[in-house]
Design an enzyme around this catalytic site. Structure first.
Site, PDB file in Angstrom:
ATOM      1  N   LYS B 189      -7.758  29.117  -9.491  1.00  0.00           N
ATOM      2  CA  LYS B 189      -7.822  28.891 -10.934  1.00  0.00           C
ATOM      3  C   LYS B 189      -9.125  29.433 -11.500  1.00  0.00           C
ATOM      4  CE  LYS B 189      -9.495  25.659 -13.562  1.00  0.00           C
ATOM      5  NZ  LYS B 189      -9.947  26.303 -14.815  1.00  0.00           N
ATOM      6  N   GLY B 241     -18.998  25.041  -9.468  1.00  0.00           N
ATOM      7  CA  GLY B 241     -19.102  24.600 -10.851  1.00  0.00           C
ATOM      8  C   GLY B 241     -20.119  23.472 -10.993  1.00  0.00           C
ATOM      9  N   SER B 242     -19.898  22.611 -11.954  1.00  0.00           N
ATOM     10  CA  SER B 242     -20.906  21.600 -12.264  1.00  0.00           C
ATOM     11  C   SER B 242     -20.904  20.475 -11.234  1.00  0.00           C
ATOM     12  CB  SER B 242     -20.648  21.014 -13.653  1.00  0.00           C
ATOM     13  OG  SER B 242     -19.528  20.149 -13.602  1.00  0.00           O
ATOM     14  N   THR B 243     -22.050  19.825 -11.106  1.00  0.00           N
ATOM     15  CA  THR B 243     -22.177  18.716 -10.170  1.00  0.00           C
ATOM     16  C   THR B 243     -21.266  17.564 -10.558  1.00  0.00           C
ATOM     17  OG1 THR B 243     -24.384  19.329  -9.481  1.00  0.00           O
ATOM     18  CG2 THR B 243     -23.807  17.013  -9.258  1.00  0.00           C
ATOM     19  N   GLY B 246     -17.891  18.382  -9.411  1.00  0.00           N
ATOM     20  CA  GLY B 246     -17.933  18.353  -7.951  1.00  0.00           C
ATOM     21  C   GLY B 246     -17.821  16.943  -7.409  1.00  0.00           C
ATOM     22  N   GLU B 263     -19.887  24.144  -4.314  1.00  0.00           N
ATOM     23  CA  GLU B 263     -21.114  24.862  -4.699  1.00  0.00           C
ATOM     24  C   GLU B 263     -21.437  24.422  -6.117  1.00  0.00           C
ATOM     25  OE1 GLU B 263     -22.868  26.626  -2.768  1.00  0.00           O
ATOM     26  OE2 GLU B 263     -21.521  27.227  -1.142  1.00  0.00           O
ATOM     27  N   CYS B 297     -26.235  29.128 -11.097  1.00  0.00           N
ATOM     28  CA  CYS B 297     -26.508  27.825 -10.492  1.00  0.00           C
ATOM     29  C   CYS B 297     -27.809  27.853  -9.684  1.00  0.00           C
ATOM     30  CB  CYS B 297     -25.344  27.393  -9.614  1.00  0.00           C
ATOM     31  SG  CYS B 297     -24.864  28.635  -8.418  1.00  0.00           S
ATOM     32  N   GLU B 394     -30.119  20.397 -15.397  1.00  0.00           N
ATOM     33  CA  GLU B 394     -29.747  21.804 -15.372  1.00  0.00           C
ATOM     34  C   GLU B 394     -29.310  22.220 -16.770  1.00  0.00           C
ATOM     35  OE1 GLU B 394     -26.154  22.902 -13.227  1.00  0.00           O
ATOM     36  OE2 GLU B 394     -27.122  24.742 -12.546  1.00  0.00           O
TER      37      GLU B 394
END
Lengths: 323, 483
Positions: B189, B241-243, B246, B263, B297, B394
């Protein structure tokens, strides 16, 4: 000349009743047209010289039909080839592994386009059917692809960081050994040749190849492919002629770093190994190999040196600093 | 906010790359089982060019039913694909690599249009790396026995992969190349703001003759990704992507036997010691945070500079920032392109305002922002403390926070004072100090006297809340093997 191959006489006799192979093929393709023969030449330093000796020898197929005259390389040709290989070593070994991989893959691409030519030449050279020759050629093309993938991986598999005791960091990494002489296998004129040559140059070495004495033509045609595959001139040099005659000066050559004896018989291999001891060449002895099987990494590691680099890791505090 | 005037003595003439090398269709479907198809519920969404807000195309939006269809196709394809000799899989991947090289100019322009990043970066960084990743993993496909994961390592099955919008095609390559090399099949995706290059990749798969169902592409939003991750027949989840997302994924897969790699975000420290080569360090700091508009990132978003050289370094840095060219991403002279979306621009703006409100000092070079599109000028914060939001969160934009330190120990302590642990930079002439500091830093990738370097042979991934697992290199194979 007394050192002509024994079957020359037979070939000459056959020639009286039977057309030569090249002419036969040309006529099959276009009956009213006289075919153009190919002058097979050595491949040295990216160029296609005739032998310095001016000598050729007759190459025949398994029926004794004349195929072509192959150059009969001299010891001077062999020395020229070493000079070319040495000159090419810096650039080739200094190229990135990624770049070398791309170039090896390019060889596969070029061979794929000339597949039919090689099937014909291999069938004649090895005295096999077209279908068996096709298997050999396909396997040889795939072999270039296999080694193309190894160039940037072998260092990860055989190198690495070492957990030393002390405030140091060290890394072991493989490096090519230098100029490698390759005695191509006698019985597999193309797949065998590619199987011993590709790993040598995949790791950044440069090569002087002595083609199969009896079946040298596919090797010389491979030179033409290499010349159009972005392989820098001198990285691969291909000689044809008497294996023992050419191998002797190369095994003793002080600027050759390694020798693969695949194409030597037992007695010759022993002599060459003794000669190679003079400058401690890396030697690979002849061994029985199934060239159709997927190779391991031995072909790659045989011509690699391991270099270990140390560096102080230092200390952060005010005391115990090793800066 | 201080604005400094840039000299206009030698202006660059525009050097736009031609758009005509890429042919974008008015609409695209989902790529399932080797064919483009509409979404089951007929939903679509528009993808816009961030630099002009022009609608580029309308793209089908995958729902749960489409996810199911794609996973089933991937499952069907898995049996044959995984049984194929590695040498044959390798050749498919080599073909893909070659076609990417052949079409790299087209793909670079496409990526710039859809993402907003400068053509200079797509052309010289993204695309060469994309091809290199396929080349590298192509070579592993027939060598898995030698990779150190046992004699006959097996693939996992169907990989569900969710990738971000900052490097759309590169992240696709990072995910798909190792998955296919190891014999897995893929449902991927792409991000909702950058679906186009993945759909062009589907066409590359077609050109390469890749068997149907081996790669499936499902554009969509977060709900599509969630449906993919939780699909019971997915064996492996890979997410970049974003934490926050995640963590949601980590919760979602808990209790299943799905293998996961994540990641996630970062707040990389770029540590500059007093013996560092200043000009080189300034270049590295600029690359570290302004490459891809800081939407990276592993960006070096915290500059830790030794106090004794703070003023000198900042002067050089500001001078260098004043020469950066912001504008049309298709212009070959452009250094800073557009922010990827209005939403992301709003996020950056709000964090920067918070930085000002908390008392950090904001600076930007004189910089005219285009009237259409999403833009943010390169920005520096000085007088930043570790407690400031701009030093902790971030930002994912072209915003650099500058802190100082006095001793190497202090540098390490401050660098490690983060929930993240993805990347770090060390600038010093002393090799031993590089290694000493590197050994103390809690980060997955550490660059010495350079920054933001990537190569398919090198493992990449984070410590702490930057995620787990590694991509790239021999290590990257493990994520897709049953080991």
């Amino acid at each position: 000349m007394s050192d002509k191959p024994k079957n020359t006489q037979k070939a000459k006799q056959a020639g009286q009743t039977k057309q030569t192979k090249q002419a036969e093929q040309a006529e099959q393709a276009e009956p009213r047209r006289l075919g153009v023969f190919k002058t097979y030449k050595l491949y040295v330093g990216g160029k296609f010289p005739r032998s310095e000796s001016g000598r050729v020898y007759e190459v025949t197929d398994s029926q004794g039909t004349w195929l072509a005259n192959a150059p009969r390389a001299s010891r001077k040709d062999a020395r020229d080839a070493v000079v070319a290989a040495r000159k090419a070593f810096g650039g080739w070994s200094g190229a990135t592994a990624y770049n070398r991989g791309q170039v090896l893959y390019r060889v596969a691409e070029m061979l794929e386009g000339r597949r039919d030519q090689f099937v014909r030449e291999v069938a004649d050279a090895d005295g096999t059917s077209k279908s068996k020759a096709a298997l050999q050629v396909d396997a040889a093309i795939d072999r270039w692809v296999w080694y193309a993938g190894w160039t940037d991986k072998i260092a990860q598999v055989v190198g690495g960081g070492n957990p030393v005791a002390g405030p140091y960091f060290n890394l072991s990494s493989p490096e090519p050994t230098g100029v490698v002489t390759v005695l191509a296998p006698q019985e597999s004129s193309f797949l065998g040749l590619v199987s011993v040559l590709a790993p040598v140059i995949a790791t950044g070495n440069t090569a002087v190849v002595i083609a199969s004495e009896k079946a040298p033509l596919p090797a010389l045609s491979l030179g033409e492919v290499l010349a159009t595959s972005d392989v820098p001139g001198g990285v691969v040099n291909i000689l044809t002629g008497g294996t023992a005659e050419i191998a002797a000066p190369l095994a003793a050559h002080q600027d050759v770093n390694a020798i693969d004896l695949a194409g030597a018989d037992e007695a010759l291999a022993k002599d060459l190994e003794i000669a190679a001891a003079d400058n401690l060449k890396r030697v690979v002895r002849p061994q029985s190999v199934d060239y159709f099987a997927t190779p391991g990494i031995e072909g790659l590691t045989a011509f690699l040196e391991t270099k270990t680099v140390w560096h102080p890791t230092g200390a952060l505090g005010a005391s115990g600093s090793s800066y | 906010m201080t604005i400094e005037k840039r000299s206009s003595a030698f202006e660059y003439a525009p050097a736009p790359e031609s758009r005509s090398v890429v042919d974008i269709a008015p609409s695209y479907g989902l790529f399932i089982d080797g064919e483009f198809t509409e979404a089951a519920d007929g939903k679509v969404f528009k993808t816009v060019s961030p630099s002009t807000e022009e609608v580029l195309s309308e793209v089908a939006r995958a729902g749960a039913a489409d996810v199911d269809r794609a996973v089933k196709a991937a499952r069907r394809a898995f049996e044959k694909w995984s049984a194929l000799p590695g040498s044959e899989r390798a050749k498919y991947l080599f073909r893909i690599a070659r076609i990417i090289q052949e079409r790299s100019r087209e793909l670079a322009v496409l990526e710039t249009l859809d993402n907003g990043k400068p053509i200079k970066e797509t052309r010289d960084a993204d695309l060469p790396l994309v091809a290199a990743h396929f080349f590298y993993y192509a070579g592993w496909a027939d060598k898995l026995d030698h990779a150190g994961f046992g004699a006959d390592p097996r693939p996992l099955g169907v990989a569900g992969q969710v990738i971000p919008w900052n490097f759309p095609l590169l992240m696709l390559a990072w995910k798909i190349a190792p998955a296919l090399a190891t014999g897995n099949t893929v449902v991927l995706k792409p991000a909702e703001t950058t679906p186009l290059s993945a759909l062009f990749f589907a066409d590359i798969c077609r050109q390469a003759g890749l068997p149907r169902g081996v790669v499936n592409i499902l554009p969509g939003y977060g709900d599509t990704g969630a449906a993919l991750v939780e699909h019971p027949d997915v064996n492996k989840v890979a997410f970049t992507g974003s934490t926050a997302v995640g963590k949601a994924i980590a919760r979602q897969v808990a209790g299943t036997d799905k293998k996961v790699t994540l990641e996630l975000g970062g707040k990389g420290a770029n540590i500059v010691f007093d013996d560092a080569p200043i000009d080189q360090a300034v270049e590295g700091v600029v690359t570290g945070i302004f490459f891809n508009q800081g939407q990276v990132c592993c960006a070096g978003s915290r500059l830790l500079v030794q106090e004794s050289i703070h003023d000198e370094l900042l002067d050089s840095l500001k001078r260098r920032l004043s020469t950066l060219r912001l504008g049309d991403p298709l212009d070959k002279n452009t250094d800073i392109g557009a922010i990827n979306s209005a939403e992301q621009l709003a996020r950056i703006s709000s964090l920067v305002e918070r930085g000002e409100a908390e008392g950090a000092e904001r600076w930007s070079p004189s910089c005219e922002l285009p009237s259409a599109g999403y833009w943010f000028a390169p920005t520096l914060f000085t007088n930043v403390t570790q407690a400031h939001t701009v030093a902790r969160d971030e930002i994912f934009g072209p915003v650099l926070s500058v802190l100082t330190f006095r001793t190497p120990d202090e540098a390490v302590a401050k660098a490690n004072n983060s929930q993240y642990g993805l990347s770090a930079g060390i600038w010093t002439e002393k090799g031993s100090r590089i290694l000493a500091v590197a050994s103390k830093l809690r980060a997955g990738v550490i660059w010495s006297n350079t920054f933001n370097k990537f190569d398919p042979t090198s493992p990449f991934g984070g410590y702490k809340e930057s995620g787990y697992g590694r991509e790239g290199g021999r290590h990257g194979l493990e994520a897709y093997l049953d080991v």
